[in-house]
Design an enzyme around this catalytic site. Structure first.
Site, PDB file in Angstrom:
ATOM      1  N   TRP A 102     -10.183   0.493 -32.566  1.00 56.86           N
ATOM      2  CA  TRP A 102     -11.570   0.440 -32.087  1.00 56.86           C
ATOM      3  C   TRP A 102     -12.559   0.712 -33.209  1.00 56.86           C
ATOM      4  O   TRP A 102     -13.593   0.041 -33.321  1.00 56.86           O
ATOM      5  CB  TRP A 102     -11.776   1.371 -30.904  1.00 56.86           C
ATOM      6  CG  TRP A 102     -11.019   0.896 -29.698  1.00 56.86           C
ATOM      7  CD1 TRP A 102      -9.963   1.514 -29.087  1.00 56.86           C
ATOM      8  CD2 TRP A 102     -11.230  -0.332 -28.972  1.00 56.86           C
ATOM      9  NE1 TRP A 102      -9.506   0.751 -28.034  1.00 56.86           N
ATOM     10  CE2 TRP A 102     -10.261  -0.375 -27.941  1.00 56.86           C
ATOM     11  CE3 TRP A 102     -12.132  -1.393 -29.103  1.00 56.86           C
ATOM     12  CZ2 TRP A 102     -10.183  -1.448 -27.042  1.00 56.86           C
ATOM     13  CZ3 TRP A 102     -12.059  -2.455 -28.202  1.00 56.86           C
ATOM     14  CH2 TRP A 102     -11.084  -2.472 -27.188  1.00 56.86           C
ATOM     15  N   ASP A 183     -18.028   7.026 -30.643  1.00 55.78           N
ATOM     16  CA  ASP A 183     -17.457   6.253 -29.546  1.00 55.78           C
ATOM     17  C   ASP A 183     -16.545   7.186 -28.767  1.00 55.78           C
ATOM     18  O   ASP A 183     -15.460   7.544 -29.223  1.00 55.78           O
ATOM     19  CB  ASP A 183     -16.671   5.058 -30.119  1.00 55.78           C
ATOM     20  CG  ASP A 183     -16.007   4.219 -29.036  1.00 55.78           C
ATOM     21  OD1 ASP A 183     -16.057   4.605 -27.855  1.00 55.78           O
ATOM     22  OD2 ASP A 183     -15.435   3.159 -29.379  1.00 55.78           O
ATOM     23  N   LYS A 207     -12.898   4.105 -18.253  1.00 60.41           N
ATOM     24  CA  LYS A 207     -11.813   5.059 -18.491  1.00 60.41           C
ATOM     25  C   LYS A 207     -12.053   6.352 -17.712  1.00 60.41           C
ATOM     26  O   LYS A 207     -11.302   6.662 -16.809  1.00 60.41           O
ATOM     27  CB  LYS A 207     -11.675   5.358 -19.985  1.00 60.41           C
ATOM     28  CG  LYS A 207     -10.912   4.274 -20.761  1.00 60.41           C
ATOM     29  CD  LYS A 207     -11.796   3.234 -21.373  1.00 60.41           C
ATOM     30  CE  LYS A 207     -11.000   2.116 -22.014  1.00 60.41           C
ATOM     31  NZ  LYS A 207     -11.559   1.675 -23.287  1.00 60.41           N
TER      32      LYS A 207
HETATM   33  C1  LIG Z   1     -11.869   0.690 -24.222  1.00 56.76           C
HETATM   34  C2  LIG Z   1     -12.517   1.068 -25.493  1.00 56.76           C
HETATM   35  C3  LIG Z   1     -13.470   0.254 -26.113  1.00 56.76           C
HETATM   36  C4  LIG Z   1     -13.863  -1.097 -25.566  1.00 56.76           C
HETATM   37  O1  LIG Z   1     -14.561  -0.954 -24.373  1.00 56.76           O
HETATM   38  P1  LIG Z   1     -15.219  -2.211 -23.655  1.00 56.76           P
HETATM   39  O2  LIG Z   1     -16.036  -1.533 -22.602  1.00 56.76           O
HETATM   40  O3  LIG Z   1     -14.106  -3.046 -23.120  1.00 56.76           O
HETATM   41  O4  LIG Z   1     -16.048  -2.935 -24.638  1.00 56.76           O
HETATM   42  C5  LIG Z   1     -14.060   0.700 -27.275  1.00 56.76           C
HETATM   43  N1  LIG Z   1     -13.733   1.883 -27.818  1.00 56.76           N
HETATM   44  C6  LIG Z   1     -12.809   2.683 -27.263  1.00 56.76           C
HETATM   45  C7  LIG Z   1     -12.476   3.986 -27.897  1.00 56.76           C
HETATM   46  C8  LIG Z   1     -12.178   2.306 -26.078  1.00 56.76           C
HETATM   47  O5  LIG Z   1     -11.255   3.105 -25.519  1.00 56.76           O
END
Ligand SMILES: *Cc1c(COP(=O)(O)O)cnc(C)c1O
Length: 372
Positions: A102, A183, A207
């Site tokens: 990511w 993030d 999540k």
């Molecule tokens: C799932 C995830 C993403 C991507 O998320 P989207 O909402 O599908 O764009 C980005 N960073 C992390 C750490 C994630 O777990």
């Protein structure tokens, strides 16, 4: 009806009481004669839902008053572009810690837009099994912010510290404070968080927050005026903050469900300290079972093992398929690892009950006895 145990990395399990309440209110929201899905986002009913969700989130995370809370669309992935567009209008470089897939994508998007980027730290030498230490982080002289991924959802690597050295960021060599951008998609709300250590926090909802389609962004007030001139209107943090995240139609139903999750965390769980204790217990049990077995293993350094996403491999790859098939048969869903890395992964988000982890551990022990 049977609800199986769902270890999906995202969209992930939602708390049963949240789904039950949404079901009860689905056709007729609190006697209004219509569903939340069918309401105007400008109606007093929905505005009340939206405000309550923000208030509950602020209470859960003790968000300081000088942070705006935005409820956006586009997923965490759109933030890979929105962050540089909002923070690099006055020049400088986007700095990154690279600890997995990511974070790499976030860096690539900033680069693609033509911004200057700098790799300030990486776990590549350890094949992403150990996060960089504070002393290993080297900011560029013109660093405008430092971006990192608190929990790498695919590799299962979680920072064991916030890599800032004072309120809201890190010191550059010339003494300037560089804000920290995080993030937190896969670990937000898994426990208490000191929001004041960050300039920007973002997370896709699917999540630990709610269903897919909603993205949460927390941004400190003083960072609202660093945007690039030619940024699309919908991408502007300031414009979104001023419009209460309603420049256009927001994802109303996802916002409502996120609000129900926040209430569940407050009322049923008892807040983030309590959630933290449950999550630690769940993860500790599963790692202990993995470490104690001769069949399963996890390569991440002990201090960086993710509490939310536990990847593991079987000593014999040929057992992967039967493992997954038998797990599904036993009502343990979505244990397959990410397509880019293979193996297994058990995601233990807030809504995954401790009983699910116990059932998984029992299944793994039984499988090893029979097939290991
Ligand atoms: C799932 C995830 C993403 C991507 O998320 P989207 O909402 O599908 O764009 C980005 N960073 C992390 C750490 C994630 O777990």
């Amino acid at each position: 009806m049977t609800r199986h145990y769902n270890f999906c990395a995202g969209p992930a399990a939602l708390p049963a009481p949240v789904l039950e309440r949404a079901r009860d209110e689905l056709l007729d929201y609190q006697g209004r004669g219509l569903s939340v899905m069918e309401m105007s986002h400008r109606s007093p009913e929905f505005v009340a839902i939206a405000k309550q969700a923000e208030a509950d989130l602020r209470e859960l995370l003790a968000v300081p008053d000088d942070y705006r809370v935005l409820f956006l669309q586009g997923g965490a992935s759109l933030q890979f572009s929105m962050v540089p567009m909002n923070l690099l209008g006055n020049g400088g470089s986007a700095n990154f810690l690279y600890t997995g897939i990511w974070g790499k994508k976030a860096l690539a998007e900033a680069k693609k837009l033509g911004f200057a980027t700098h790799l300030a730290g990486s776990s590549e030498a350890s094949r992403h099994t150990e996060a960089p230490q504070r002393a290993d982080i080297e900011l560029a002289a013109d660093a405008a912010y430092l971006h990192y991924t608190a929990n790498e959802t695919i590799g299962g690597l979680e920072f064991d510290y916030v890599p800032g050295d004072e309120e809201g960021g890190l010191h550059r060599d010339d003494g300037k404070v560089v804000p920290l951008v995080c993030d937190l998609s896969s670990s937000i709300l898994s426990g208490p968080l000191d929001v004041s250590k960050f300039g920007v926090i973002y997370a896709g909802a699917q999540k630990n927050i709610g269903p897919a389609g909603l993205t949460l962004v927390l941004v400190r007030d003083d960072l609202l005026d660093r945007r690039c001139e030619r940024i699309p209107g919908l991408f502007e943090y300031r414009a979104m903050a001023e419009a209460g995240s309603m420049i256009n139609t927001p994802p109303t139903f996802a916002w409502y469900l996120a609000g129900l999750v926040f209430q569940w965390l407050k009322r049923d769980i008892g807040g983030l300290e309590a959630m933290d204790a449950i999550n630690s217990r769940k993860a500790a049990k599963l790692y202990a079972a993995i470490d104690g077995s001769g069949l399963f293993s996890n390569p991440i350094a002990l201090r960086n093992r993710s509490r939310m996403n536990v990847p593991f491999v079987l000593a014999d790859e040929r057992l992967d398929k039967p493992f997954l098939a038998e797990a599904e048969e036993a009502g343990l869903l979505n244990l397959k690892g990410h397509r880019s890395v293979g193996g297994m992964r058990a995601s233990l988000y807030n809504a995954v009950p401790e009983a699910a982890v116990d059932a998984l551990i029992d299944f793994m022990a039984d499988f090893e006895k029979r097939r290991g």
